[in-house]
Design a protein around this motif. Structure first.
Motif, mmCIF file in Angstrom:
data_model
loop_
_atom_site.group_PDB
_atom_site.id
_atom_site.type_symbol
_atom_site.label_atom_id
_atom_site.label_comp_id
_atom_site.label_asym_id
_atom_site.label_seq_id
_atom_site.Cartn_x
_atom_site.Cartn_y
_atom_site.Cartn_z
ATOM 1 N N GLU A 157 0.818 -1.215 0.000
ATOM 2 C CA GLU A 157 0.000 0.000 0.000
ATOM 3 C C GLU A 157 0.855 1.270 0.000
ATOM 4 O O GLU A 157 0.545 2.256 -0.670
ATOM 5 C CB GLU A 157 -0.870 -0.023 1.262
ATOM 6 N N ARG A 158 1.986 1.213 0.721
ATOM 7 C CA ARG A 158 2.781 2.436 0.908
ATOM 8 C C ARG A 158 3.486 2.878 -0.378
ATOM 9 O O ARG A 158 3.863 4.027 -0.521
ATOM 10 C CB ARG A 158 3.799 2.256 2.047
ATOM 11 N N ILE A 159 3.694 1.970 -1.341
ATOM 12 C CA ILE A 159 4.387 2.375 -2.577
ATOM 13 C C ILE A 159 3.486 2.306 -3.801
ATOM 14 O O ILE A 159 3.922 2.613 -4.915
ATOM 15 C CB ILE A 159 5.674 1.548 -2.837
ATOM 16 N N ALA A 160 2.222 1.907 -3.617
ATOM 17 C CA ALA A 160 1.332 1.721 -4.770
ATOM 18 C C ALA A 160 1.149 3.014 -5.559
ATOM 19 O O ALA A 160 1.221 3.022 -6.791
ATOM 20 C CB ALA A 160 -0.014 1.189 -4.299
ATOM 21 N N SER A 161 0.917 4.126 -4.878
ATOM 22 C CA SER A 161 0.680 5.380 -5.608
ATOM 23 C C SER A 161 1.960 5.876 -6.265
ATOM 24 O O SER A 161 1.931 6.460 -7.356
ATOM 25 C CB SER A 161 0.104 6.447 -4.686
ATOM 26 N N GLN A 162 3.115 5.631 -5.626
ATOM 27 C CA GLN A 162 4.395 6.003 -6.248
ATOM 28 C C GLN A 162 4.609 5.184 -7.515
ATOM 29 O O GLN A 162 5.105 5.698 -8.523
ATOM 30 C CB GLN A 162 5.561 5.717 -5.297
ATOM 31 N N ALA A 163 4.219 3.903 -7.460
ATOM 32 C CA ALA A 163 4.376 3.040 -8.634
ATOM 33 C C ALA A 163 3.524 3.564 -9.785
ATOM 34 O O ALA A 163 3.950 3.603 -10.936
ATOM 35 C CB ALA A 163 3.970 1.615 -8.286
ATOM 36 N N GLU A 164 2.295 3.966 -9.452
ATOM 37 C CA GLU A 164 1.383 4.517 -10.470
ATOM 38 C C GLU A 164 2.024 5.735 -11.133
ATOM 39 O O GLU A 164 2.051 5.873 -12.351
ATOM 40 C CB GLU A 164 0.071 4.917 -9.788
ATOM 41 N N GLN A 165 2.563 6.630 -10.304
ATOM 42 C CA GLN A 165 3.200 7.838 -10.818
ATOM 43 C C GLN A 165 4.390 7.483 -11.699
ATOM 44 O O GLN A 165 4.578 8.043 -12.787
ATOM 45 C CB GLN A 165 3.660 8.683 -9.610
ATOM 46 N N ALA A 166 5.184 6.510 -11.221
ATOM 47 C CA ALA A 166 6.379 6.098 -11.966
ATOM 48 C C ALA A 166 5.987 5.561 -13.340
ATOM 49 O O ALA A 166 6.637 5.842 -14.345
ATOM 50 C CB ALA A 166 7.145 5.047 -11.171
ATOM 51 N N TYR A 167 4.903 4.782 -13.386
ATOM 52 C CA TYR A 167 4.429 4.227 -14.661
ATOM 53 C C TYR A 167 4.032 5.312 -15.637
ATOM 54 O O TYR A 167 4.404 5.297 -16.801
ATOM 55 C CB TYR A 167 3.206 3.334 -14.423
ATOM 56 N N PHE A 168 3.230 6.256 -15.165
ATOM 57 C CA PHE A 168 2.752 7.302 -16.082
ATOM 58 C C PHE A 168 3.927 8.097 -16.638
ATOM 59 O O PHE A 168 3.981 8.407 -17.823
ATOM 60 C CB PHE A 168 1.775 8.246 -15.360
#
Lengths: 218, 459
Positions: A157-168
């Protein structure tokens, strides 16, 4: 139904519950240990599953559709099929063929989401009264696969939003400097007897967790 | 142990009678006080037992949901083997608790109800954690179906409300997801009956208890809704023959097997059957459902074999309704032969039941005529309205002869609904409509007042 039948029946049910979970686990563990590794090029969106946590939803550039040389009525929606994969020099896998039976080599089992007849423009071009080029059926069928068995990658959960940002950001061409290449995203998977398990998610060849750590430091 | 509400009613009845017995000199005051102490203690025990069940169940639910949330937070730092052990732990603990309880003879609801909730959630948590650990995508329908089917041992082991409701709700969610995906879900009709032996067990433990009633309500409501989702609807209009047959079967079947009396809670089948049939006939009073019926307007589907279910149900449901109606007729006939029986009351009640029970046959005839274009939509709507009015009048008559306020009010309500609907369909001014509404409302109140007085005089 008296207790002499009920109690053994429930015990059998308990064994079935544990066996089901164990089978899910053993099948995937064997795939990870014995399967062939390959890369699948991805394009993601990030949603949330209340029961299984945050995940990146994966769509695959070269696994979303395929064309088969048969009529549409033979490839109905919901039919189970095997996608034979072929890897290129970079190790990225693409669909080589689609079959209804288990083929040799690396293959993924999935279901047809949609199927429709293939149409192509007539040669030489003939325009109808509405100004559109006339087309005719080629006898082939276009198949689409929207529910591949490797379309989710669960993250903490703690890195999920960072991963999303990294993907975009990784999938967006950097503006201003045309020499900076677009970083491709790939899913590293293990394939074994039609089963596929995602080992890791790579951005520009770097595992997602390392990539996020590097970006944070920068 | 008596269930809460039934226990209180019995207690009040006994204590009320006991006061009368004291006045008549049958028992003295000391006996009356002992009776009061005895039944108050039993009622308090039942109430506190229900309180324990409710609070323990809520506790089990919260703990179970908390565990799922913690697991879903994705404990990335733990290795795969550790997460595998954690996935199995809640399920193993629940199974162990059930086995230990069975060995020691623990059968109280205070133990089994919370265990049922926790065990149901433990299955979902186990599947979810393994899916998360091994990145298993899977579709929502396969996750739901797996979880639901694995609830069966919990249902049979605990006969608790949570797994009972959970099983049917899980199947319904699966049906809805499959419908959303455009996939077939007729397997519902093979999976739902797997719970029937468990429902029989629950009924044997407490025939009029809350658990059994809640289970029957859940199963009946969900199956009625699932019927619509599982039909392929290839032939337009066939659905209303199928639904009419289903409602008629529920109504007449309920009249045959459910206890007598007016309690809606205690009679789910005939309540749903009657309400559903009346609602369906009401809808069919309008032109819309009668437009574009028959083979000429049928839809193409990918797998024609799936439409066989529709055709089979269109034959089976009305046939079942007719068979049950014949059985009910025989039962009423036998009751009418016994002396000192209200023959007229039985006759009118039988006619009412048959009006609603044979509605699928009536609708099948109307459907055939509409498909062959021998009946316009408007005419079909009018004839259906007339059938509904006759049914409503029969219900009203049955309410008066059987002294049932429920039947009486139902008959009046249906009549008023038909009048108001026909009124809306024609082109009248707001003033005229307003006056009509007021008149209908006043008629409803007056009918009820007269009927209540008449029923009270007869008691």
């Amino acid at each position: 139904m008296n207790r002499k039948i009920l109690v053994p029946l429930v015990v059998v049910g308990i064994v079935a519950q544990i066996a089901t979970l164990a089978w899910m686990l053993i099948q995937r563990e064997l795939t990870l240990r014995c399967g062939t590794a390959c890369l699948l090029e991805t394009a993601p969106v990030d949603p949330f599953d209340a029961f299984r946590g945050r995940y990146v939803s994966l769509a695959f550039n070269d696994l979303g559709s395929a064309t088969v040389p048969e009529e549409q009525r033979k490839w109905q929606r919901g039919t189970s099929v095997w996608l034979s994969l072929q890897t290129n020099d970079s190790g990225v896998a693409r669909i080589d063929s689609v079959s209804r039976t288990h083929p040799d080599g690396i293959s993924i089992k999935t279901r047809i989401s949609y199927s429709n007849d293939e149409y192509k423009a007539i040669e030489p071009t003939v325009t109808n009264r509405w100004g559109h080029a006339e087309t005719r059926k080629t006898g082939n069928t276009i198949l689409r696969f929207n529910d591949l068995p490797c379309n989710r990658y669960y993250l903490p959960e703690r890195i999920a939003s960072q991963a999303e940002q990294a993907y975009f950001e990784a999938n967006r061409q950097r503006s201003g400097d045309g020499n900076v290449p677009r970083q491709n995203a790939h899913a590293k998977v293990r394939v074994w007897r039609g089963n596929v398990v995602i080992e890791d998610l790579l951005i520009g060849g770097i595992p997602i967790r390392e990539f996020i750590g590097t970006e944070t430091t920068r | 142990m008596a269930s809460g509400s039934t226990g209180s009613r019995k207690r009040n009845l006994i204590l009320g009678e006991a006061e009368q017995w004291v006045r008549e000199g049958i028992i003295d005051e000391s006996v009356r006080r002992r009776l009061e102490e005895r039944y108050t203690a039993a009622d308090d025990a039942a109430t506190s037992s229900w309180r324990s069940i409710v609070f323990l169940s809520i506790g089990a639910l919260l703990v179970g949901l908390g565990i799922i949330a913690l697991l879903a937070a994705n404990w990335d730092t733990l290795s795969r083997p550790t997460r595998a052990v954690i996935a199995f732990t809640p399920l193993t603990l629940c199974a162990g608790a059930w086995l230990a309880g069975t060995a020691k003879g623990w059968r109280s609801r205070t133990f089994l109800e919370p265990l049922g909730i926790f065990w149901t959630l433990a299955i979902g948590a186990g599947i979810a954690l393994i899916a998360q650990t091994y990145q298993i995508s899977g579709s929502a329908d396969s996750f739901t179906l797996s979880w639901t089917l694995l609830m069966l041992p919990v249902l049979y082991g605990t006969r608790a409300m949570a797994p009972t409701a959970g099983y049917f709700i899980g199947l319904f969610v699966w049906v809805c997801i499959r419908a959303e995906l455009g996939m077939n879900s007729q397997a519902y009709w093979l999976l739902a009956p797997l719970a029937i032996p468990a429902l029989v067990l629950i009924r044997n433990e407490a025939p009029r208890g809350a658990r059994f009633m809640a289970a029957i309500w859940c199963a009946t409501l969900i199956s009625t809704a699932a019927l619509g989702f599982t039909l392929e609807k290839v032939l337009p209009g066939l659905w209303f023959i199928i639904y009419s047959g289903a409602f008629a079967s529920m109504l007449v079947g309920g009249l045959l097997v459910e206890p007598k009396g007016d309690s809606i809670w205690q009679t789910p089948m005939r309540t749903l059957g009657a309400a559903g049939q009346a609602g369906l006939l009401y809808l069919l009073m309008f032109r819309g459902p009668w437009v574009s019926l028959g083979l000429r307007h049928s839809d193409r589907i990918d797998a024609p074999w799936q439409a066989v279910f529709d055709y089979a149900m269109a034959v089976a449901m009305p046939t079942l309704a007719v068979i049950l109606a014949v059985m009910l007729r025989n039962k009423i006939w036998r009751a009418m032969r016994s002396p000192d029986t209200d023959k007229r009351g039985h006759l009118i009640f039988g006619a009412t039941a048959l009006f609603f029970g044979l509605a699928p046959v009536f609708l099948a005839g109307m459907y055939a005529l509409s498909c062959s274009e021998q009946l316009t939509e408007k005419t079909a709507g009018l004839i259906t309205a007339a059938y509904l009015v006759l049914s409503a009048l029969a219900t009203l008559g049955a309410g008066l002869t059987r002294r049932s306020l429920l039947l009486l009010n139902s008959g009046v309500l249906i009549l008023l609904a038909v009048i108001i609907a026909r009124f809306f369909m024609e082109d009248y001014s707001f003033t005229a409509r307003g006056i009509a509404f007021v008149v209908c409302g006043v008629c409803f109140f007056v009918t009820n007042w007269f009927a209540s007085r008449k029923l009270k005089r007869c008691v």
